[in-house]
Scaffold this motif. Structure first.
Motif, PDB file in Angstrom:
ATOM      1  N   SER A 104       1.727   1.741  -5.838  1.00 43.36           N
ATOM      2  CA  SER A 104       2.615   2.586  -6.634  1.00 43.36           C
ATOM      3  C   SER A 104       2.594   4.034  -6.128  1.00 43.36           C
ATOM      4  O   SER A 104       1.536   4.573  -5.790  1.00 43.36           O
ATOM      5  CB  SER A 104       2.188   2.554  -8.104  1.00 43.36           C
ATOM      6  OG  SER A 104       2.375   1.267  -8.640  1.00 43.36           O
ATOM      7  N   LEU A 105       3.765   4.635  -6.108  1.00 38.29           N
ATOM      8  CA  LEU A 105       3.874   6.044  -5.711  1.00 38.29           C
ATOM      9  C   LEU A 105       3.732   6.934  -6.941  1.00 38.29           C
ATOM     10  O   LEU A 105       4.207   6.584  -8.022  1.00 38.29           O
ATOM     11  CB  LEU A 105       5.261   6.306  -5.107  1.00 38.29           C
ATOM     12  CG  LEU A 105       5.570   5.649  -3.766  1.00 38.29           C
ATOM     13  CD1 LEU A 105       7.018   5.967  -3.383  1.00 38.29           C
ATOM     14  CD2 LEU A 105       4.611   6.158  -2.683  1.00 38.29           C
ATOM     15  N   ARG A 112       0.851  -1.190   0.000  1.00 37.23           N
ATOM     16  CA  ARG A 112       0.000   0.000   0.000  1.00 37.23           C
ATOM     17  C   ARG A 112       0.885   1.238   0.000  1.00 37.23           C
ATOM     18  O   ARG A 112       1.762   1.391   0.841  1.00 37.23           O
ATOM     19  CB  ARG A 112      -0.921  -0.004   1.233  1.00 37.23           C
ATOM     20  CG  ARG A 112      -1.939  -1.128   1.157  1.00 37.23           C
ATOM     21  CD  ARG A 112      -2.927  -1.098   2.299  1.00 37.23           C
ATOM     22  NE  ARG A 112      -3.569   0.202   2.417  1.00 37.23           N
ATOM     23  CZ  ARG A 112      -4.499   0.486   3.336  1.00 37.23           C
ATOM     24  NH1 ARG A 112      -4.880  -0.456   4.186  1.00 37.23           N
ATOM     25  NH2 ARG A 112      -5.034   1.685   3.409  1.00 37.23           N
ATOM     26  N   TRP A 113       0.618   2.135  -0.935  1.00 37.05           N
ATOM     27  CA  TRP A 113       1.520   3.271  -1.117  1.00 37.05           C
ATOM     28  C   TRP A 113       1.676   4.095   0.161  1.00 37.05           C
ATOM     29  O   TRP A 113       2.727   4.707   0.383  1.00 37.05           O
ATOM     30  CB  TRP A 113       1.083   4.142  -2.293  1.00 37.05           C
ATOM     31  CG  TRP A 113      -0.223   4.859  -2.087  1.00 37.05           C
ATOM     32  CD1 TRP A 113      -1.456   4.469  -2.505  1.00 37.05           C
ATOM     33  CD2 TRP A 113      -0.420   6.094  -1.386  1.00 37.05           C
ATOM     34  NE1 TRP A 113      -2.407   5.367  -2.115  1.00 37.05           N
ATOM     35  CE2 TRP A 113      -1.806   6.384  -1.430  1.00 37.05           C
ATOM     36  CE3 TRP A 113       0.436   6.993  -0.742  1.00 37.05           C
ATOM     37  CZ2 TRP A 113      -2.348   7.527  -0.839  1.00 37.05           C
ATOM     38  CZ3 TRP A 113      -0.106   8.136  -0.151  1.00 37.05           C
ATOM     39  CH2 TRP A 113      -1.490   8.391  -0.208  1.00 37.05           C
ATOM     40  N   PRO A 130      -1.595   5.955 -10.490  1.00 29.27           N
ATOM     41  CA  PRO A 130      -1.657   4.618  -9.867  1.00 29.27           C
ATOM     42  C   PRO A 130      -3.023   3.965 -10.003  1.00 29.27           C
ATOM     43  O   PRO A 130      -3.109   2.749 -10.179  1.00 29.27           O
ATOM     44  CB  PRO A 130      -1.332   4.905  -8.404  1.00 29.27           C
ATOM     45  CG  PRO A 130      -0.483   6.123  -8.439  1.00 29.27           C
ATOM     46  CD  PRO A 130      -1.038   6.946  -9.570  1.00 29.27           C
ATOM     47  N   ASP A 131      -4.101   4.758  -9.957  1.00 31.24           N
ATOM     48  CA  ASP A 131      -5.420   4.123 -10.006  1.00 31.24           C
ATOM     49  C   ASP A 131      -5.758   3.600 -11.401  1.00 31.24           C
ATOM     50  O   ASP A 131      -6.752   2.894 -11.565  1.00 31.24           O
ATOM     51  CB  ASP A 131      -6.500   5.065  -9.476  1.00 31.24           C
ATOM     52  CG  ASP A 131      -6.449   6.407 -10.174  1.00 31.24           C
ATOM     53  OD1 ASP A 131      -5.489   6.637 -10.952  1.00 31.24           O
ATOM     54  OD2 ASP A 131      -7.338   7.236  -9.939  1.00 31.24           O
ATOM     55  N   GLN A 132      -4.934   3.943 -12.398  1.00 30.13           N
ATOM     56  CA  GLN A 132      -5.160   3.391 -13.728  1.00 30.13           C
ATOM     57  C   GLN A 132      -4.090   2.385 -14.141  1.00 30.13           C
ATOM     58  O   GLN A 132      -4.066   1.916 -15.275  1.00 30.13           O
ATOM     59  CB  GLN A 132      -5.234   4.520 -14.751  1.00 30.13           C
ATOM     60  CG  GLN A 132      -6.513   5.342 -14.597  1.00 30.13           C
ATOM     61  CD  GLN A 132      -6.502   6.580 -15.474  1.00 30.13           C
ATOM     62  OE1 GLN A 132      -6.018   6.558 -16.607  1.00 30.13           O
ATOM     63  NE2 GLN A 132      -7.015   7.677 -14.941  1.00 30.13           N
TER      64      GLN A 132
END
Lengths: 358, 358, 358, 358
Positions: A313-314, A276-277, A303-305
């Motif tokens: 992902s950061l 979790r980022w 990150p949400d795509q």
């Protein structure tokens, strides 16, 4: 066993030892030091008479290696292994930052992330072209197209690239493109793959499996080393335990344990180790404080795509801030996260700031 | 649920809400802020009509708490809990260092270690008078004598003391001596003990159990909080996984997860989390980098002669060096490990250096 | 250590050994066999000179116990421990079936389930009056009312009762009502509780903790045994691993391991070990085939309305079928699940079928 | 999704559905029942309009598959999969017993064990020619020589053979010799290997990995199924938890869970799941009672001289006794372990007792 030669030992003395050792089917690893030469003997030591070797001319003493991982042990090689990848040095005082997307999703996506990572301070670009997915119906990676995009991103940013290889038959192809091969957690004990990588001689990052012990992990490194490839980095990426707030349990202890038992560089992967980022930054700073030789991080502009691993992902701006924080922690433990100095290539890609300082 | 009052709400409005809530058997926790008042409602919320409360005079809005641990959640109390123990502040910008022997072995042993810890920079003295041992035939602690020696060591060094309590019947006695109670891993879900500690109102450090999830751990904190004791610190001391090179697996992720989910301070115990003194330093620095509010460490002048846990105890000089390293890491993450300022009492114990700087 | 006496040894010889052993603070456990007497010595053996004891009159030989759990080990007592509870024998050729609801929810609920369990073939009635719940806001049990209902159900059905005790202070009260005390997984290492139960002399079922090793579990049994209570049953109820399809991981291996290492009876709890009623039957039959001395099962007439653990409770008719299946498996491994012979009391409760045969 | 056809649907209707489905890149799996035909659609269902399919001629209804493992799920195929290997039927009422040495150590060793296993009641012969070993310096198997000895043992005893394959490149060779391929725990997520086996169409036994979840395991089976190979057996061989008395923790729950979620046969491996021969019998009987479709066991005439896994190998006479015990348990749960009926070949190997009855 390790054969320590006398100061006065000659090349001929060393050659005689090697001949004797190889006669019985063992291999040797010769370390020529400033003062004296040391010969590591790898293989089934039972076939060798240790006292007989000890009586050969030029031999100072013969010591057993107590660990099952011979070549990977610090007994065998007390000094840290340093791996040179392009102009990046891994395993020394300076830490390495590897960053990029989980998957290569396309040419423009990769170039965008690559530039962002480089500007934020990354030294090496990561990205998966072949993806190990639990489901056969999930996206499996772009394959050789992905490799080509990675190579182009290296050209554009000057960063060496690391990417995963999943099967022996693909080792030669991936070696053509990648600077560092990656072995994923699922393949830590895929011995045919480890052997093929050992024979390739290519630098490799070996991830720990989901529930692999440290001994098993070093034994897997030994498969690569025993096939003649010394450029092995280990990567702690979290193991499985009983906690569900995070994707994996980051075994931070593994970092000092590896430094104690082995001479190989140890890299941390806080993206997978937390999943979790929100927690990646704490994990990355902890890894640096614990003595890791570098980190590998997933960075994605949206990150949400992301096609995979978006949850961990950061965004590039968060990553840039984290690099500065890791540098501060590294300096607090008398190491450093150096700025990435190499000018990016300018063929078509307008990169003004060289070297990058954030 | 949380009832947020309007700016203009009066004491009478607040009192009416409390009365309404307590009528149905729930408890309230009132936080009077600079601008507005917030009322936390704890208990079985199903008996309360949230919309009805929302229509009462003075109420701005009513929000549910999604977590099963109500009082321990950050939803309930967004700002960090700060616990004052003597002149030591726990949970703020400054980190706390607790140190001392695993077991109180005798008066002179304890005084010696206590002075060494204080000089090395510790703020709080730890030491076990009642020891939970897997075997009924192992040393079980000095009992009340041990408590008396701890109190004397506090007198001598000025450090507050923390010690374990293992059964409800002993809570009053241990409270007489100790500044902080400790609940060990084996007792994380000993609810009778948690309730007794909740009622004591004494500051407490609650260790995570061997395989407790973070949710269960916070639920155990909730037992204490729901009995009216807000001075709860959590302590990550390693969990059980599949690795044998270390005694436990240090779940470094737990530190940012707790900071995210809860307002309670989180302390790390790298001695138990690693189980080997060689790895304690790396664990301690990692904990600081990851955001812990303090560490608790085992220190013993002759670890190989310790009655328990010698394998994971630091010698005082190694501990002193580690305090300096933790301070550097703390400053790198914009916090601090302050020098222990309070002059040690001079009644018979000659302590020249105040404040200590190493 | 174990002192094996000569065939010709007299009572006086035995008494002399006991006196010598107790002088140095150790305890003895004397087993008078048909032919010869054996004296178990428990405590810190370092204070006893083994050779000196070996030279005393009447002594045949002195043997060390290699396990840390002395009294619980098979070395100490090779023959199986058999525990008599009313007319139920636990630990012999016949298996015991304990059944009932997770929680005592009320008088009529309990009587209904108790009769149903008895008719289906249960020998002992289970039911929780004090419930260990992760949340302080969950139903905590009916307390002494629950104990009273259990006693009434015993009266009505003739089945002895087992119920959990969670704190030392309640041991005397629970002993007044219950035939067997139960120690839950959370309290396996609650030593004050184990000591109080040891002193009570009451039969006890000791559950394994969530991640307790078999050695730790036997050490916890040792706490009870070393306080003079030999009527200890062990209960495997599943441990924590990485699987989420089931509530716990049923460590079936624990059954033969306990039979190998210890003389204490081992009971399986497939309800908790699986956590889903669909899998309880397979778990119960597996336990019988693996050599368990009995099972404890959750039975509820309306599982979906149970106040706790409904997900893993069997309906009475499913339970009755399972008893028949377990009997068949028991006979296949040369044991038996006997019909529950004792006539149910007829004071107001109309029970026609005695003995029950299904 | 699953397309259930009407009773009156014709071949043309079915063909039209298949064409429509394959147009969008999905695969179909057609099950022609006695009354009606069912079409399983595998692949990325998002590209298919479920309602549109539902309106096609001959379609009764369209149902989604909720599990990520489509083809392996019981939703997809409610009836048990039955696999025929020579004259051995796996997955039906009769259980299969696979037995043999861990490693093929030589021709005479294998023939000796094979005969002993057959006489004791085994149906299928196991033996490793390619061995996955944690250490590169351990015995790695006899390779193709081992395969040849296995084939000879099949000839001699009439038992089909199962052996491990570790890399995609060797799948064709191993298929030439083996009746069943085995995928070891380390390779459960070696997708290139799974794909190659899927394409081979050869029966395969897929072991669960050391910490693989049941979902991941079924997803790995899905890799094989989705490449067109339906003859997949699953093998529970113990997972990793916190216990050290046994080599692994035998997850007996996995057996009913797999039977519930999937139609594939489930085989238990008590040799690896316990790791000690003393506990293998209990594990094997438990597996049968829990509903396994068979067991795979390590048998060696001189376990203490075995080149691998001697600690968990049964001697032939113990194995023979265990077969009888498993048969009794199987009959108690209304299944059977049939005698191995096929006469052993007599070409040079003198086998008097045919059929074997013990």
């Amino acid at each position: 066993m390790i054969v320590v030669m006398k100061l006065a030992a000659t090349k001929e003395h060393v050659a005689a030892i090697i001949e004797r050792v190889e006669e019985v089917g063992c291999k040797t690893h010769v370390i020529v030091g400033a003062e004296r030469t040391v010969i590591g003997v790898i293989g089934d030591g039972r076939t060798l008479d240790r006292r007989q070797i000890g009586r050969m001319i030029g031999v100072e003493k013969v010591m057993p290696i107590s660990k099952p991982y011979k070549g990977a042990s610090r007994e065998f090689k007390p000094e840290d292994t340093i791996i040179q990848v392009g102009d990046v040095t891994i395993g020394g005082k300076d830490l390495v930052v590897m960053a990029g997307p989980c998957s290569v999703e396309g040419r423009s996506q990769l170039l965008e992330v690559a530039h962002a990572c480089r500007e934020a301070g990354a030294h090496i670009l990561r990205g998966g072209a072949y993806k190990p997915r639990s489901s056969p119906y999930s996206f499996q990676g772009l394959g050789e197209d992905g490799l080509r995009y990675l190579a182009e991103a290296r050209e554009a940013t000057g960063m060496p690239i690391i990417t995963e290889v999943m099967e022996p038959a693909l080792v030669p192809l991936v070696c053509e493109y990648a600077d560092i091969l990656q072995v994923g957690a699922r393949n830590m004990q895929n011995y045919a793959l480890l052997n093929a990588i050992g024979e390739s001689g290519h630098p490799v990052l070996l991830k720990r499996s989901f529930s692999g012990t440290i001994t098993e992990w070093l034994m897997s490194a030994e498969y690569i080393l025993s096939h003649g490839n010394n450029d092995v980095m280990l990567c702690e990426r979290g193991i499985r335990a009983n906690e569900t707030e995070t994707r994996n349990t980051f075994d931070i202890n593994a970092i000092p344990v590896i430094k104690h038992l082995s001479h190989l560089p140890i890299i941390a992967d806080p993206s997978h180790a937390t999943g979790r980022w929100e927690y990646v930054g704490a994990g990355a700073k902890a890894a640096v404080a614990a003595g890791a030789d570098g980190v590998i991080l997933e960075v994605h502009p949206q990150p949400d795509q992301a096609w995979s691993d978006g949850r961990q992902s950061l965004k590039p701006e968060k990553f840039a801030k984290l690099v500065r924080q890791m540098r501060a922690v590294a300096q607090a433990v008398e190491r450093d996260v150096p700025a990435n100095r190499k000018p990016a290539s300018l063929n078509g890609h307008d990169l003004s700031v060289v070297p990058v300082s954030l």
